[in-house]
Design a protein around this motif. Sequence first.
Motif: not given
Length: 129
Positions: A15, A17, A20, A23, A26, A29, A41
Amino acid sequence: MTARRGEPAFGAPHRHYARTDSTNTRARELAEALAPHGTVVTAGEQSAGRGRQGRTWTAPPGKALLYSAILRPLDERHLLLPLSVPLAVCEAAESLKPGLECAIKWPNDVWVEGRKLGGILIEARPQDG
């Protein structure tokens, strides 16, 4: 690194971003949503990463490698990650530039020529089940 039978290779899924807050947030989560082992991430910019002692750590666009990964299940092999990851970062940096000398400022910072090259934050959460 070879994936175990039936598991995706480390780094999949990935993933990314553009921007953000963190990281690490994220990744946490995603882990809580049962993302698989090896999920990575990354981000181009970070506005509210977590440093030591509750400090906020920011990184403007294109100025840092911002990366978090999910490892599961954790076992005794992972106990040395807080020591081995900064050492691996130093080895990688030194291999890119002959004569470069990295230092580790306990507990989690990597320094080169009197400047912070990076910080390593490793968190562990109890496993479900």
